[in-house]
Design a protein around this motif. Structure first.
Motif, PDB file in Angstrom:
ATOM      1  N   ARG A 133     -31.295 -52.591 -40.078  1.00 14.55           N
ATOM      2  CA  ARG A 133     -30.321 -52.839 -41.147  1.00 14.55           C
ATOM      3  C   ARG A 133     -29.685 -51.512 -41.557  1.00 14.55           C
ATOM      4  O   ARG A 133     -30.345 -50.490 -41.659  1.00 14.55           O
ATOM      5  CB  ARG A 133     -31.029 -53.436 -42.362  1.00 14.55           C
ATOM      6  CG  ARG A 133     -31.040 -54.958 -42.389  1.00 14.55           C
ATOM      7  CD  ARG A 133     -31.678 -55.457 -43.670  1.00 14.55           C
ATOM      8  NE  ARG A 133     -30.757 -55.397 -44.820  1.00 14.55           N
ATOM      9  CZ  ARG A 133     -29.770 -56.271 -45.014  1.00 14.55           C
ATOM     10  NH1 ARG A 133     -29.571 -57.252 -44.166  1.00 14.55           N
ATOM     11  NH2 ARG A 133     -28.977 -56.156 -46.060  1.00 14.55           N
ATOM     12  N   GLN A 157     -33.812 -49.102 -39.027  1.00 17.51           N
ATOM     13  CA  GLN A 157     -33.167 -49.177 -40.326  1.00 17.51           C
ATOM     14  C   GLN A 157     -32.596 -47.833 -40.800  1.00 17.51           C
ATOM     15  O   GLN A 157     -33.269 -46.798 -40.722  1.00 17.51           O
ATOM     16  CB  GLN A 157     -34.223 -49.649 -41.334  1.00 17.51           C
ATOM     17  CG  GLN A 157     -33.648 -50.279 -42.568  1.00 17.51           C
ATOM     18  CD  GLN A 157     -34.733 -50.995 -43.329  1.00 17.51           C
ATOM     19  OE1 GLN A 157     -35.478 -51.796 -42.770  1.00 17.51           O
ATOM     20  NE2 GLN A 157     -34.849 -50.686 -44.594  1.00 17.51           N
ATOM     21  N   ASN A 166     -30.413 -51.966 -34.096  1.00 14.47           N
ATOM     22  CA  ASN A 166     -31.468 -52.941 -34.391  1.00 14.47           C
ATOM     23  C   ASN A 166     -31.890 -52.934 -35.850  1.00 14.47           C
ATOM     24  O   ASN A 166     -32.581 -53.847 -36.284  1.00 14.47           O
ATOM     25  CB  ASN A 166     -32.705 -52.651 -33.530  1.00 14.47           C
ATOM     26  CG  ASN A 166     -32.585 -53.281 -32.162  1.00 14.47           C
ATOM     27  OD1 ASN A 166     -31.986 -54.343 -32.020  1.00 14.47           O
ATOM     28  ND2 ASN A 166     -33.125 -52.616 -31.158  1.00 14.47           N
ATOM     29  N   THR A 216     -24.809 -60.897 -35.068  1.00 13.75           N
ATOM     30  CA  THR A 216     -24.832 -61.402 -36.440  1.00 13.75           C
ATOM     31  C   THR A 216     -23.466 -61.176 -37.057  1.00 13.75           C
ATOM     32  O   THR A 216     -22.779 -60.206 -36.711  1.00 13.75           O
ATOM     33  CB  THR A 216     -25.906 -60.690 -37.289  1.00 13.75           C
ATOM     34  OG1 THR A 216     -25.582 -60.871 -38.669  1.00 13.75           O
ATOM     35  CG2 THR A 216     -25.951 -59.190 -37.027  1.00 13.75           C
ATOM     36  N   THR A 263     -27.816 -56.275 -33.880  1.00 10.02           N
ATOM     37  CA  THR A 263     -28.614 -57.461 -34.191  1.00 10.02           C
ATOM     38  C   THR A 263     -28.782 -57.610 -35.704  1.00 10.02           C
ATOM     39  O   THR A 263     -29.324 -58.597 -36.179  1.00 10.02           O
ATOM     40  CB  THR A 263     -30.021 -57.351 -33.564  1.00 10.02           C
ATOM     41  OG1 THR A 263     -30.647 -56.179 -34.089  1.00 10.02           O
ATOM     42  CG2 THR A 263     -29.944 -57.260 -32.053  1.00 10.02           C
ATOM     43  N   GLN A 264     -28.345 -56.606 -36.436  1.00 14.67           N
ATOM     44  CA  GLN A 264     -28.533 -56.577 -37.890  1.00 14.67           C
ATOM     45  C   GLN A 264     -27.245 -56.143 -38.564  1.00 14.67           C
ATOM     46  O   GLN A 264     -26.337 -55.653 -37.913  1.00 14.67           O
ATOM     47  CB  GLN A 264     -29.597 -55.524 -38.255  1.00 14.67           C
ATOM     48  CG  GLN A 264     -30.998 -55.847 -37.806  1.00 14.67           C
ATOM     49  CD  GLN A 264     -31.645 -56.905 -38.659  1.00 14.67           C
ATOM     50  OE1 GLN A 264     -31.286 -57.090 -39.823  1.00 14.67           O
ATOM     51  NE2 GLN A 264     -32.587 -57.636 -38.075  1.00 14.67           N
ATOM     52  N   LYS A 265     -27.193 -56.278 -39.873  1.00  9.80           N
ATOM     53  CA  LYS A 265     -26.072 -55.742 -40.639  1.00  9.80           C
ATOM     54  C   LYS A 265     -25.992 -54.239 -40.342  1.00  9.80           C
ATOM     55  O   LYS A 265     -26.926 -53.485 -40.642  1.00  9.80           O
ATOM     56  CB  LYS A 265     -26.318 -55.959 -42.131  1.00  9.80           C
ATOM     57  CG  LYS A 265     -25.266 -55.352 -43.034  1.00  9.80           C
ATOM     58  CD  LYS A 265     -25.651 -55.565 -44.500  1.00  9.80           C
ATOM     59  CE  LYS A 265     -24.640 -54.948 -45.439  1.00  9.80           C
ATOM     60  NZ  LYS A 265     -24.575 -53.475 -45.348  1.00  9.80           N
ATOM     61  N   SER A 266     -24.911 -53.825 -39.732  1.00 10.59           N
ATOM     62  CA  SER A 266     -24.827 -52.433 -39.287  1.00 10.59           C
ATOM     63  C   SER A 266     -23.373 -52.127 -38.967  1.00 10.59           C
ATOM     64  O   SER A 266     -22.536 -53.029 -38.954  1.00 10.59           O
ATOM     65  CB  SER A 266     -25.678 -52.231 -38.033  1.00 10.59           C
ATOM     66  OG  SER A 266     -25.259 -53.150 -37.038  1.00 10.59           O
TER      67      SER A 266
END
Ligand SMILES: Nc1ncnc2c1ncn2[C@@H]1O[C@H](COP(=O)(O)OP(=O)(O)OP(=O)(O)O)[C@@H](O)[C@H]1O
Ligand SMILES: [Mg+2]
Lengths: 312, 232
Positions: free
Chosen positions: A214, A185, A212, A270, A241-244
């Motif tokens: 956020r 994160q 990986n 995503t 795999t995440q909002k990034s």
């Protein structure tokens, strides 16, 4: 400690340390490695360098909250036919902020290949920040190859940051560069790669970056120049795999009879991932050459001016 | 000073193959000549041929009596020809200061380089260390392009290809004055300015009108402007 002129030239070039035949220790923690042996090692209150058994590499422990300290761990090889694999693990404590200067140079005047495989693993704890500078360089007229295969593995914990400057200056006959990173994160990774190949050199640069966490961000910018009969391959995969946010850019100047293959890939798992890739391969721009020649430079001077600027 | 003899430039394919068609002209020493004419008439091509960026298909170019047709760009630059491109060139990793130093052939002090930037209306402290890349605006790039020619102090023939392009109206006045000043203060320098602007046409000693690759007419501003007036 005495160094040969070639060894001291290597340290000056890759680690910016003074160029005389005596080893001059830089400020901060350091380990200088020549032909497989440490010729000088120093730990500080906050940075502890511990050799692994059998000269296999180092464990470098950077205490939490260490601020603005520097670690030098350059490598020189001047013995022909030397092949080594070195594992250096960096354990970077929370809130630390450090600069790590690595880099390797090979002087080979003999007939056998000299090879350095350097595997650097970074465990960057929460809120820590590292700047990692790695220069690679080869010289010497021998038929033996000057081969450097660096692997850089980064594990970035929450809110940590890594800034990488990876540079292959000249004279490395063959290289496979692997850079792997995973980001938690809010972690942030910036990579600036500069690569130059000439003669019949081959270079492969491979990136595997996974977002990986956020709001993690990665920015990869690779610039390269391929001259003569050299060949380069650039492969990158940016996964999320995440909002990034991820951005990668590879920009190559191709000259003479060189070959460049670029294979960038984006892998979004995503819909909140924002991934961008830009790639360009092209010859030296004719308008840039013409412009510099109108200012009085010869064609050769104009070429090297453009290349030097591009690789800055 | 510069003489063109039967310069032609032809290309294969396209709607028109004769880009320049038998151009002959003698530029007098110390004069300010403006080349004008419709888009696509061959003005930039002619300038590039004089600089050596393009080679004519036929014809010869003489500089002070010497045939320079076969000379490359660098040789012509060293002989005193300089050229400000219509489309400014961008560079990764080159600062304005570095470009001006290349143009000068030796290191300028920051003050000297700054003075050149001031002539094109740029604040030295803001621009000297800027990289010449796409982050600069079109007008800024154009001014830097012009500055690179001003930095060539040994230049004897200064060619500007549409210096007004992208320059705001207010600064355009200053630019016109700058050309007049160079013309007045340096009787040893000749200027060729490619332009569509009446204000620039008016400061010329001589105007050449190109059309479809040929010299349609030439004469003093009064003569040429009267003709253009008639057509209108
Ligand atoms: N290599 C080439 N191949 C085909 N056509 C060309 C080539 N180079 C130039 N041209 C054409 O030659 C013509 C003249 O171009 P040039 O750039 O010299 O015009 P110009 O008078 O400077 O126009 P502008 O006022 O728009 O700048 C144009 O029609 C252009 O498309
Ligand atoms: Mg034009």
């Amino acid at each position: 400690m005495n160094l040969t002129p070639e060894e001291s030239h290597i340290f000056c070039t890759v680690a910016n340390t003074p160029t005389d035949n005596n080893f001059t220790a830089p400020a901060g923690a350091y380990n200088f490695r020549v032909n497989g042996k440490s010729i000088g090692r120093h730990s500080t209150k906050n940075i502890n360098i511990v050799p692994k058994p059998d000269n296999q590499g180092l464990d470098i422990f950077i205490a939490p909250n260490t601020k603005n300290e520097t670690v030098h761990i350059p490598v020189a090889i001047s013995a022909t036919g030397l092949k080594e694999t070195v594992y250096n693990d960096f354990h970077i404590g929370e809130n630390a902020k450090v600069t790590i200067i690595a880099g390797c140079g090979i002087y080979n005047c003999g007939g056998a290949d000299s090879v350095h495989d350097g595997i650097h693993r970074f465990y960057v704890a929460k809120n820590a920040k590292i700047k990692y500078i790695e220069k690679h360089y080869g010289f010497g007229q021998g038929r033996g190859g000057k081969i450097l295969n660096p692997t850089t593995e980064l594990h970035l914990a929450d809110n940590s940051e890594a800034y990488l400057e990876l540079e292959q200056i000249k004279g490395v006959d063959s290289t496979i560069r692997n850079t792997v990173a995973d980001l938690s994160q809010n972690a942030k990774l910036i990579v600036k790669e500069r690569l130059m190949t000439h003669g019949r050199q081959t270079a492969e640069s491979i990136y595997d970056i996974t977002l990986n966490g956020r709001n993690s961000t990665a920015d990869l910018a690779s610039r390269s120049v391929a001259q003569d009969y050299s060949s380069q391959t650039f492969k990158s995969i940016l996964s999320a795999t995440q909002k990034s946010r991820g951005h990668s850019e590879c920009d190559a100047i191709i000259m003479d009879h060189a070959k460049v293959l670029a294979m960038p890939a984006l892998d979004a798992k995503t819909k909140d991932a924002e991934l961008i890739h830009e790639a360009a391969i092209g010859k030296l721009a004719s308008d840039q050459l013409a412009k510099l020649m109108t200012l009085g430079l010869t064609r050769k001077q104009a070429e090297s001016q453009i290349i030097n600027g591009f690789l800055k | 000073m510069l003489e063109l003899k039967n310069i032609s430039f032809t290309v294969k394919g396209g709607s028109r193959t004769k880009i320049l068609d038998q151009i002959s002209f003698a530029f007098q020493p110390g004069t300010l000549t403006v080349v004008t004419g419709p888009n696509g008439s061959g003005k930039s091509t002619l300038a590039q041929i004089i600089m050596g960026i393009k080679n004519p298909t036929k014809g010869q170019i003489f500089l002070n009596g010497k045939d320079i047709t076969k000379d490359d760009i660098t040789t012509r630059a060293k002989a005193g020809i300089s050229f400000s491109f219509q489309q400014p060139v961008k560079f990764k990793g080159l600062t304005v200061y570095e470009l001006l130093n290349i143009a000068n052939g030796e290191l300028f002090s920051p003050e000297e380089a700054g003075n050149i930037l001031k002539q094109v209306g740029l604040e030295p402290t803001e621009y000297l260390s800027r990289e010449i890349n796409q982050k600069l605006s079109g007008g800024e790039l154009k001014r830097i392009e012009i500055a690179s020619v001003l930095a060539r102090k040994d230049a004897k023939l200064l060619i500007f290809d549409e210096p007004e392009a992208g320059i705001d109206l207010w600064s355009f006045q200053d630019l016109t004055k700058l050309f007049q000043k160079i013309h007045r203060q340096h009787p040893d320098k000749s200027l060729i300015i490619i332009s569509h602007q009446e204000k620039i046409l008016k400061i010329a000693d001589e105007i050449i009108v190109l059309e479809k690759g040929q010299i349609k007419s030439h004469g003093t501003p009064a003569e040429i402007l009267a003709k253009i007036g008639e057509i209108k």
